[in-house]
Design a protein around this motif. Structure first.
Motif, PDB file in Angstrom:
ATOM      1  N   ARG A  92       0.836  -1.205   0.000  1.00 46.30           N
ATOM      2  CA  ARG A  92       0.000   0.000   0.000  1.00 46.30           C
ATOM      3  C   ARG A  92       0.876   1.263   0.000  1.00 46.30           C
ATOM      4  N   LEU A 185      -4.915  16.413  -1.427  1.00 45.35           N
ATOM      5  CA  LEU A 185      -4.825  14.963  -1.674  1.00 45.35           C
ATOM      6  C   LEU A 185      -3.383  14.477  -1.538  1.00 45.35           C
ATOM      7  N   ARG A 188      -2.658  14.074   1.988  1.00 45.50           N
ATOM      8  CA  ARG A 188      -3.316  12.854   2.479  1.00 45.50           C
ATOM      9  C   ARG A 188      -2.496  11.601   2.126  1.00 45.50           C
ATOM     10  N   PHE A 189      -1.962  11.542   0.899  1.00 46.61           N
ATOM     11  CA  PHE A 189      -1.162  10.373   0.492  1.00 46.61           C
ATOM     12  C   PHE A 189       0.073  10.237   1.397  1.00 46.61           C
ATOM     13  N   ARG A 192      -1.042   9.013   4.908  1.00 46.99           N
ATOM     14  CA  ARG A 192      -1.388   7.585   4.927  1.00 46.99           C
ATOM     15  C   ARG A 192      -0.136   6.719   4.788  1.00 46.99           C
ATOM     16  N   ARG A 203       3.293  -3.956  14.214  1.00 46.19           N
ATOM     17  CA  ARG A 203       3.361  -5.408  13.962  1.00 46.19           C
ATOM     18  C   ARG A 203       4.703  -5.966  14.428  1.00 46.19           C
ATOM     19  N   VAL A 218      -7.275   4.095  16.572  1.00 46.08           N
ATOM     20  CA  VAL A 218      -8.651   4.130  16.070  1.00 46.08           C
ATOM     21  C   VAL A 218      -8.915   5.462  15.369  1.00 46.08           C
ATOM     22  N   GLY A 219      -9.445   5.389  14.190  1.00 43.69           N
ATOM     23  CA  GLY A 219      -9.880   6.602  13.497  1.00 43.69           C
ATOM     24  C   GLY A 219      -8.790   7.373  12.786  1.00 43.69           C
ATOM     25  N   LEU A 220      -7.582   6.811  12.783  1.00 40.50           N
ATOM     26  CA  LEU A 220      -6.498   7.510  12.064  1.00 40.50           C
ATOM     27  C   LEU A 220      -6.835   7.642  10.597  1.00 40.50           C
TER      28      LEU A 220
ATOM     29  N   LEU B  49     -17.809   3.459  16.341  1.00 41.13           N
ATOM     30  CA  LEU B  49     -16.471   3.064  15.883  1.00 41.13           C
ATOM     31  C   LEU B  49     -15.734   2.265  16.957  1.00 41.13           C
ATOM     32  N   SER B  53     -14.409  -1.533  16.427  1.00 41.35           N
ATOM     33  CA  SER B  53     -13.005  -1.916  16.631  1.00 41.35           C
ATOM     34  C   SER B  53     -12.884  -3.032  17.658  1.00 41.35           C
ATOM     35  N   ARG B  92     -11.477  -0.443   9.068  1.00 37.90           N
ATOM     36  CA  ARG B  92     -11.051   0.744   8.322  1.00 37.90           C
ATOM     37  C   ARG B  92     -12.253   1.456   7.688  1.00 37.90           C
ATOM     38  N   ALA B  95     -13.712   3.589  10.239  1.00 35.22           N
ATOM     39  CA  ALA B  95     -12.883   4.781  10.463  1.00 35.22           C
ATOM     40  C   ALA B  95     -13.144   5.821   9.371  1.00 35.22           C
ATOM     41  N   HIS B  99     -14.456   9.664   9.559  1.00 34.59           N
ATOM     42  CA  HIS B  99     -13.807  10.828   8.943  1.00 34.59           C
ATOM     43  C   HIS B  99     -14.851  11.722   8.270  1.00 34.59           C
ATOM     44  N   ARG B 102     -16.761  13.570  10.876  1.00 35.09           N
ATOM     45  CA  ARG B 102     -15.958  14.610  11.538  1.00 35.09           C
ATOM     46  C   ARG B 102     -15.831  15.853  10.674  1.00 35.09           C
ATOM     47  N   LEU B 185     -11.450  15.717  -0.135  1.00 41.38           N
ATOM     48  CA  LEU B 185     -11.126  14.704   0.880  1.00 41.38           C
ATOM     49  C   LEU B 185     -12.334  13.822   1.171  1.00 41.38           C
TER      50      LEU B 185
END
Lengths: 220, 220
Positions: A92, A185, A188-189, A192, A203, A218-220, B49, B53, B92, B95, B99, B102, B185
């Motif tokens: 990703r 945008l 945003r990329f 992420r 992990r 949560v909610g990121l 949410l 989760s 996800r 989430a 967004h 929000r 967005l």
């Protein structure tokens, strides 16, 4: 049998580190494509993404076969399950670097990033490249302490993203709605991309310690 | 022992279907929050949410223990590995719905979505809600044919997203860079929500058939 098993496990870790390394290099190329309107970099990323995804498919298939044929337990099981997730995250990250480069291509010969926010994208790019490089090291060395530092380092990206918004909606923005759409945008990329590096770090921490690092994002 | 194993496997599928159902409901609430500037819906999503989760964590932990204690093979192994991924996708999606809500909160009492693009967001919202509801059915019934249809249905979302861009950068856009930043967005959140529904459909297809559905969505 066990030796072959551990060789395969080791090859998973090697390939995951390689994937992070490539994601880091891809974001470096994407930043060059973006800030220098460099089409050659953007073309290079198309090939790089296909190679990254092929590595990811190989990791997934081998992890799957280890589960089916070897039934690993404890730390080995954590390594295999983490590999499934880390491979997806690194893939990703490559896709997000490609999104950045494609925005550069769409605006060529103009630059998608105006001068007023070039400093922010320079730093967002280098922050992203570094987070992926750190994720690579954390994966390769199963380094729980580095994984913790990666999670903390993500805050800088959030702060840069906030500053970007402030400039775009501020009175001095001269690039209209189209310029705003592009840079928001792009921001945003980058954000992420950093989130996925943090996920990889989480992990690695789990794999190394068996414990979860902090609360879920949560909610990121 | 085997009966207990299959009960746990069945509970995974039930909970994953429940997660998709909740993600669908969350996107419905988010659309209401967005189009009616409805703060109560947005507050409701915060609780929803956290519950989603928690369900996802439960699925992950049970899937993990099945791998450790039961060493499933063949179709059962595919179900457990798919569960790890589907849980992450559904979480996800929740989430992303949050967004959307929000953004509605940030612009309150104004509406984040101007009249000129309200029709697009109405349809993006309903498309997203339907994709998640279809993903729920595909998961619950292990329905490979429905999974294929979900992958095709995603094209409508891509088309809506393209139309959104055309309007935002067009000469009749009267909401400046801030309005553009918001709706671009928001469009991205909807598009990613749909992508995750498609990912779930791909997992269901793999789980049911052992084969991959079409090519990997590289670069989505």
């Amino acid at each position: 049998m066990r030796t072959e098993f551990h060789d395969t496990l080791e090859s998973l870790v090697t390939d995951l580190a390689e994937m992070c390394d490539r994601a880091s290099a891809m974001m470096r190329s994407a930043t060059t494509a973006l800030l220098d309107a460099d089409l050659a970099q953007a073309e290079h990323l198309r090939v790089a993404l296909a190679e990254l995804s092929a590595l990811g498919t190989g990791v997934h298939d081998r992890a799957y076969h280890l589960l089916a044929l070897q039934a690993p337990v404890a730390r080995d099981l954590r390594t295999v399950v983490s590999a499934l997730h880390i491979g997806a995250d690194a893939d990703r990250m490559g896709a997000l670097a490609s999104h950045v480069a494609r925005t550069a291509v769409r605006r060529f010969p103009e630059r998608a990033v105006p001068d007023e926010v070039a400093d922010l994208f320079t730093e967002m790019g280098s922050t992203a490249v570094q987070l992926a490089a750190d994720a690579r090291d954390a994966v390769a060395d199963r380094d729980a302490a580095l994984a913790e530092r990666i999670c903390a380092g993500d805050e800088r990206m959030d702060e840069l993203h906030r500053q970007l918004f402030v400039r775009v909606v501020g009175p001095r923005w001269r690039h209209g709605p189209m310029g705003a759409a592009d840079v928001v945008l792009l921001g945003r990329f980058h954000e992420r991309f950093a989130d996925h590096a943090v996920e990889i770090a989480r992990r690695v921490y789990f794999q190394a310690t068996g414990a979860q690092l902090g609360a879920q994002p949560v909610g990121l």
